[in-house]
Every structure is written in structure tokens, then in C-alpha cells.
Design a protein around this motif. Structure first.
Motif, short mmCIF file in Angstrom:
data_model
loop_
_atom_site.label_atom_id
_atom_site.label_comp_id
_atom_site.label_asym_id
_atom_site.label_seq_id
_atom_site.Cartn_x
_atom_site.Cartn_y
_atom_site.Cartn_z
N ASN A 1 1.14 61.83 -96.12
CA ASN A 1 0.11 62.25 -97.09
C ASN A 1 0.76 62.81 -98.35
OD1 ASN A 1 -2.56 62.37 -97.89
ND2 ASN A 1 -2.93 64.39 -97.00
N THR B 1 2.53 58.00 -94.72
CA THR B 1 2.02 58.66 -93.52
C THR B 1 2.20 60.18 -93.56
OG1 THR B 1 4.10 58.22 -92.39
CG2 THR B 1 2.32 56.63 -92.03
N ARG C 1 2.55 51.32 -95.87
CA ARG C 1 3.49 51.99 -94.97
C ARG C 1 4.94 51.60 -95.22
NH1 ARG C 1 0.11 52.60 -89.26
NH2 ARG C 1 -1.50 53.92 -90.19
N ARG D 1 2.73 49.04 -87.80
CA ARG D 1 3.44 50.32 -87.86
C ARG D 1 4.91 50.04 -88.13
NH1 ARG D 1 0.64 53.66 -82.81
NH2 ARG D 1 -1.39 53.88 -83.82
N HIS E 1 -9.50 58.17 -89.88
CA HIS E 1 -9.02 59.30 -89.07
C HIS E 1 -7.57 59.64 -89.41
CE1 HIS E 1 -7.71 55.70 -87.11
NE2 HIS E 1 -7.26 56.27 -86.01
N ARG E 2 -6.97 58.92 -90.37
CA ARG E 2 -5.59 59.18 -90.79
C ARG E 2 -5.59 59.98 -92.09
NH1 ARG E 2 -4.10 58.40 -86.10
NH2 ARG E 2 -3.95 56.30 -85.28
N SER E 3 -4.75 61.00 -92.12
CA SER E 3 -4.59 61.78 -93.34
C SER E 3 -3.34 61.28 -94.05
CB SER E 3 -4.45 63.26 -92.94
OG SER E 3 -4.91 64.07 -93.96
N HIS E 4 -3.48 60.17 -94.76
CA HIS E 4 -2.34 59.53 -95.41
C HIS E 4 -2.57 59.49 -96.93
CE1 HIS E 4 -1.24 57.25 -91.41
NE2 HIS E 4 -1.05 58.57 -91.34
N THR F 1 -5.35 57.27 -97.98
CA THR F 1 -6.69 57.54 -97.43
C THR F 1 -7.19 58.95 -97.77
OG1 THR F 1 -5.80 58.36 -95.32
CG2 THR F 1 -6.34 56.02 -95.43
N SER G 1 -9.22 53.39 -90.72
CA SER G 1 -8.10 54.31 -90.99
C SER G 1 -8.58 55.68 -91.45
CB SER G 1 -7.20 53.73 -92.08
OG SER G 1 -6.76 52.45 -91.72
#
Ligand code: 3PG
Ligand code: MG
Length: 349
Positions: A107, A105, A99, A64, A131-134, A137, A129
Motif C-alpha cells: 500500500n 502490496t 504486482r 502472485r 479486501h486488499r489494502s494495496h 485499491t 480485490s
């Protein structure tokens, strides 16, 4: 469960493929400390190369990163090197940490556009990953024909078995420190289980107040310590005899035996979270006993979450459970019954 369409149905020959993998591995300085996630990403990359992709570009986040110094700390170079060792091929390239881009991050569609440019197909294999809305992804999946990778599909299939009809007795073992994150999962899953065994910090909290709509089995005894320290004074005590101010840093031997007996009868098991501070050897026996009981059971057994996976790997028991999930937060959110944004963005099978 809704399943996304598989990379195996995509036209690959001569195409340029963007792959989102979860190569967010623990580092030890500039060295990859555990390459489980890298090895798990290889089958999809190999499939794409075998099917004649013109180019395969892999992207992932790592850690991170927040500050400028973090750019050195979380550079992808050691990960890239490991990928190349496992799969040497000139068509393969690994992008720098997603990142490092401020848009990732958020999106941000602009960063997603950059990732999509020059590529023909997008494959998401980053279950950890999902579960991440980036951008890498989620947003990018709307800009290219999108498919799910082999690992992502295996994770959905194995974890999905716990959401459908299961063989009984179904036993859930829960522990670990992030109690509030996990209570929602337990509430969603626990009502379907025959027994819910709780250890670790979660047990202490539930003993005070159980917000769950079903009963749970709490430890009868603990390894009590005078302080939260590796060398603290410690002794086994029944839960009503723990000296004031002392902490339970592991489940005690009677509890380990009782949990082991329940697990030996189980036909389905989900284990998330250690029974105590297992990183410290003096408080590891309870987690070790549970890991051994899970491995020995004649059951469909799933272990998810970073710490329990680390425990089962360190004990050399990983190949004796049915499925070790590469996802921590992602497996928990899936089992809570939530849609994962990285999965939802891929057209259905
Ligand atoms: C993980 O390690 O849980 C995943 O790679 C996601 O990482 P994150 O929690 O930093 O988004
Ligand atoms: Mg995490």
C-alpha cells in the motif's frame, strides 16, 4: 451497509480516468482460460468511454508474482488483448501487472502517486480485490476523487441482501477445503440462517469438533476413498462405516437427496464451497446435485467463492442462480461483516 458513491455521479467528460479492475483471471499458458472477470469489468469501461472520457487507463494485478521468471508468466498482454477484443477503443489502455511493483502490496503511497499522476479521477471496480489494502485499491483512492464502478456496486448490493432482512427459510451451504478461513464467516452468518448444510472437508472437521454457536447438518453418507487419488478404490458408506484410514471425497447419495430436499424449500440461499473433490468426476456427484438444487430453488440464491463458481459455470447453471459473485475472499470478508479497505477508501454515496 455503507455504499460508496457511484461512477454514475462522477463528471467524466474530457477527464482522464484511472480504473482499478480485478482482471486476475486464470491463465492457460499465455491464454486467458476463463474471461468471466474481464467481461464483468466491461460495463464500467464502456460507461466511461460513452460519457466522453479523454483517456481510460485500466490497472489490475495478475497472479502472485514473486520471482523474475514470474514476470513473463504473469504479464498482462493476454488480458489486454482480451479487453481490446471486447472493447476496441483508442482511448483505452491497460497497464502492466500492478504486482510487478514492489510497493503495490505494501500500500505504498509512492506507487499510488505514480498511478494517480496524469489522471483526474479514480474508479475502483475491483470487487474481487476490495479486501486488499494495496496501492492500486486503497492508497490511490486518497489521491484522486474516487468513485465505485458498476460491478463493485452490484456485488455490494447483491451480497448485501444476505446481510439485511432475508426471506425464510434461509439455507447456507458450506464446503470446500479452506476450512479455518470459512468458519469465521459461518459464525457471523450462520446464526441468521434456518439451516446450515455442510459438506466437504469442513464437514469432517466439524464432526470432530464444532466450534460454532449453532447446529449444522452434516453428511449421513459419503463416497469414501482408500486414498486421496482420482483412481482410488471408492464406495458409498454411511459415516459410521467408513473404513479406518479412508477419506470422504464427496457427500453420498442419501445426503445429496436430503440436502436437495432442504434446498427445494429455501427462499434464500448462500452457497460457498464444493461438497467434495468435484474436479475428479468420480467425486463430483454431490457438488453437482447441490448446484442443481440451488439452481432449481425458487429462492434468492448467491454463489460465491472460486470453486463453487467454477462448478456452477461448468454445469451451465450460472444463469439460473440470482447472483454469481466475482469475489472469493472479498465476498467472504464482506459477509463476515468486515469493512473492505477498497470500499472504505471511497467517499460515501
Ligand atoms: C482473487 O482472485 O481472489 C483476487 O483477485 C485477489 O487475489 P489475491 O488473493 O492474490 O490478493
Ligand atoms: Mg484469492
Amino acid at each position: 451497509m455503507r455504499l460508496p458513491r457511484s461512477v454514475e455521479t462522477a463528471e467524466i467528460e474530457g477527464k482522464r480516468i484511472l480504473v482499478r479492475a480485478d482482471l486476475n483471471v486464470p491463465l492457460d499458458g499465455a491464454r486467458v482460460a476463463d474471461d468471466t472477470r474481464i467481461r464483468a469489468a466491461i460495463p464500467t469501461l464502456r460507461l466511461l468511454l460513452d460519457r466522453g472520457a479523454a483517456a481510460v487507463t485500466v490497472c489490475s494485478h495478475l497472479g502472485r508474482p514473486k520471482t523474475e521468471e514470474d514476470r513473463a508468466k504473469y504479464a498482462m498482454a493476454p488480458v489486454e488483448q482480451r479487453v481490446r477484443e471486447l472493447l476496441p477503443d483508442d482511448r483505452l489502455q491497460v497497464l502492466e501487472n500492478t504486482r510487478f511493483q514492489a510497493g503495490e502490496t505494501k500500500n505504498d503511497p509512492m506507487y499510488a502517486r505514480e498511478l494517480a499522476d496524469d489522471n483526474d479521477v479514480y474508479v475502483n471496480d475491483a470487487f474481487g480485490s476490495a479486501h486488499r489494502s494495496h496501492s492500486s485499491t486503497e492508497a490511490v483512492a486518497h489521491l484522486l476523487p474516487a468513485y465505485a464502478g458498476l460491478l463493485l456496486l452490484s456485488e455490494l448490493e447483491h451480497l448485501g441482501r444476505l446481510l439485511g432482512e432475508v426471506e425464510h427459510p434461509f439455507v447456507i451451504v458450506a464446503g470446500g477445503a479452506k476450512v479455518d478461513d470459512k468458519l469465521a464467516v459461518l459464525e457471523n452468518l450462520g446464526g441468521r440462517a434456518d439451516r446450515v448444510l455442510v459438506g466437504g472437508k469442513m464437514a469432517e472437521q466439524l464432526r470432530e469438533h464444532n466450534p460454532l454457536s449453532f447446529p449444522v447438518e452434516l453428511p449421513l453418507d459419503v463416497v469414501a476413498a482408500s486414498a486421496f487419488a482420482e483412481d482410488a478404490e471408492a464406495r458409498v458408506a454411511t459415516v459410521d462405516a467408513v473404513p479406518a484410514g479412508w477419506l470422504g471425497l464427496d457427500i453420498g447419495p442419501s445426503t445429496a437427496e436430503a440436502f436437495g430436499a432442504i434446498l427445494s424449500e429455501a427462499r434464500t440461499i448462500f452457497w460457498n464451497g464444493p461438497m467434495g473433490v468435484f474436479e475428479w468426476n468420480r467425486f463430483a456427484a454431490g457438488t453437482r446435485a447441490v448446484a442443481e438444487a440451488v439452481a432449481a430453488a425458487d429462492a434468492y440464491s448467491v454463489v460465491g467463492g472460486g470453486d463453487s463458481v467454477r462448478a456452477i459455470q461448468e454445469l451451465g447453471l450460472a444463469d439460473r442462480v440470482s447472483w454469481v459473485s466475482t469475489g472469493g475472499g472479498a465476498s467472504l470478508e464482506l459477509l463476515e461483516g468486515r469493512d473492505l479497505p477498497g470500499v472504505a477508501a471511497i467517499p460515501e454515496a
